[in-house]
Design an enzyme around this catalytic site. Structure first.
Site, PDB file in Angstrom:
ATOM      1  N   ASP A 164    -108.251  -0.594-101.312  1.00  0.00           N
ATOM      2  CA  ASP A 164    -108.664  -1.850-101.037  1.00  0.00           C
ATOM      3  C   ASP A 164    -110.316  -1.605-100.394  1.00  0.00           C
ATOM      4  O   ASP A 164    -110.409  -1.525 -99.171  1.00  0.00           O
ATOM      5  CB  ASP A 164    -107.855  -2.837-100.140  1.00  0.00           C
ATOM      6  N   LYS A 227    -109.845  -9.543-104.762  1.00  0.00           N
ATOM      7  CA  LYS A 227    -108.886  -9.921-103.499  1.00  0.00           C
ATOM      8  C   LYS A 227    -109.910 -10.998-102.761  1.00  0.00           C
ATOM      9  O   LYS A 227    -111.040 -10.632-102.514  1.00  0.00           O
ATOM     10  CB  LYS A 227    -108.680  -8.747-102.640  1.00  0.00           C
ATOM     11  N   LYS A 263    -105.283 -10.982-105.863  1.00  0.00           N
ATOM     12  CA  LYS A 263    -104.770 -10.755-104.537  1.00  0.00           C
ATOM     13  C   LYS A 263    -105.321 -11.560-103.284  1.00  0.00           C
ATOM     14  O   LYS A 263    -106.412 -11.408-102.965  1.00  0.00           O
ATOM     15  CB  LYS A 263    -104.852  -9.283-103.868  1.00  0.00           C
TER      16      LYS A 263
END
Length: 327
Positions: A164, A227, A263
């Site tokens: 991430d 995300k 996400k």
């Protein structure tokens, strides 16, 4: 929302991995966001989408299977991470799962800092639960670029299956889309076979139009997921931001044929909120996106509330939150 759902353990055919594509600045410049229309759409969503009884239980089990169970605190210890991994293996009490006739349920992944990767990999040995690591100077992303790239490589070498990363917000705020593209492209290359989730930190991007354009540029540069947030900003995942990012994913899929994951992270702590997000995904992208390879919740406290709701479904009574601890 329709009253059926695949079992939480169903494994669909894998989707082809998104390649790095050329930067199309004309496409980026054409992207707009009608803020008032987006906010109206999101304001009506919770009231128009609801499920009850066994159908709600099924959707909540699905939400668990889509969860990146996360600990990103300065006081993280190996024992805390091991307890969290045990929770990922057995996210709901065995008696509740037996009553629901559910076997093999796990969370979608465990998400930790770099220093805890080896601990998490060891604790999850023998399972298919991937380990995700936050990287690139998380959460601000302001360390030198070569160090951020090196951090990615170190995390992959340590055993992380997913990375991430955080983008440089200044590139978005100044409209320097070339810089954002080349940064994201370098991160993707450093990840190798590990999948990369691009954290946009949407609460710091200034406008929904910036969110839409940043989403598109990151996908062109090879982001497997986009995300919302690090969870450390003052404003994290919201429905308007989610709608913008989801529609960017939908347009990207329509034009290129490639599917990109989504996400939402930060601020999603109630079971009822998870149901709204699942409804939004199903409405805008379709059922295929309701699988761990294309959708994740970045959450930890959410799991406790879902477990409480499942116990209420079975027993008719709410239990205290301390009975559903993370470890």
């Amino acid at each position: 929302m329709e009253r059926n759902i695949e079992t939480a353990t169903a494994q669909p055919p894998s989707v082809p991995r998104l390649p790095v594509m050329p930067l199309d600045l004309d496409w980026v410049a054409s992207v707009q966001a009608n803020t008032s229309a987006i906010e109206r759409r999101c304001a009506t969503l919770p009231g128009r989408r609801s499920v009850k009884k066994e159908y709600q239980a099924a959707w909540l089990l699905k939400a668990i299977s889509l969860m990146d169970l996360t600990t990103l605190s300065g006081d993280d210890t190996q024992n805390r991470v091991r307890r969290l991994c045990a929770k990922a293996r057995q996210p709901v009490r065995a008696d509740l799962l037996a009553a629901l006739d559910m076997k093999g349920l796990t969370t979608g992944a465990i998400c930790v800092y770099h220093d805890m990767i080896e601990t998490a990999v060891d604790a999850l040995k023998g399972t298919d639960i991937p380990v995700a690591a936050v990287s690139t100077g998380f959460p601000a992303g302001l360390s030198p670029l070569h160090l951020r790239i090196a951090e990615i490589r170190e995390s992959v070498a340590a055993g992380a299956h997913e990375i991430d990363i955080v983008i440089s917000r200044r590139h978005v705020l100044s409209g320097n889309w070339q810089a954002l593209y080349y940064e994201m492209k370098a991160f993707r290359e450093a990840c190798g076979d590990a999948h990369v989730k691009a954290i946009l930190a949407t609460g710091e991007l200034g406008s929904l139009r910036n969110v839409a354009r940043a989403s598109l540029v990151c996908m062109m540069a090879g982001a497997d997921f986009i995300k919302t947030s690090t969870g450390k900003e003052s404003v994290n995942a919201t429905l308007p931001v989610s709608l913008v990012m989801i529609r960017a994913i939908r347009e990207f899929h329509e034009r290129t044929g490639y599917m990109v994951g989504y996400k939402p992270a930060g601020g999603i702590s109630k079971a009822k909120d998870a149901l709204v997000y699942l409804a939004l995904i199903k409405d805008e992208l379709g059922t295929r996106w309701l699988q761990p390879d294309l959708f994740r919740f970045g959450a930890s406290s959410l799991l406790g509330d879902i477990e409480r709701q499942l116990e209420h479904h079975i027993t008719g009574a709410y239990s205290a939150s301390y009975r559903h601890a993370m470890g």
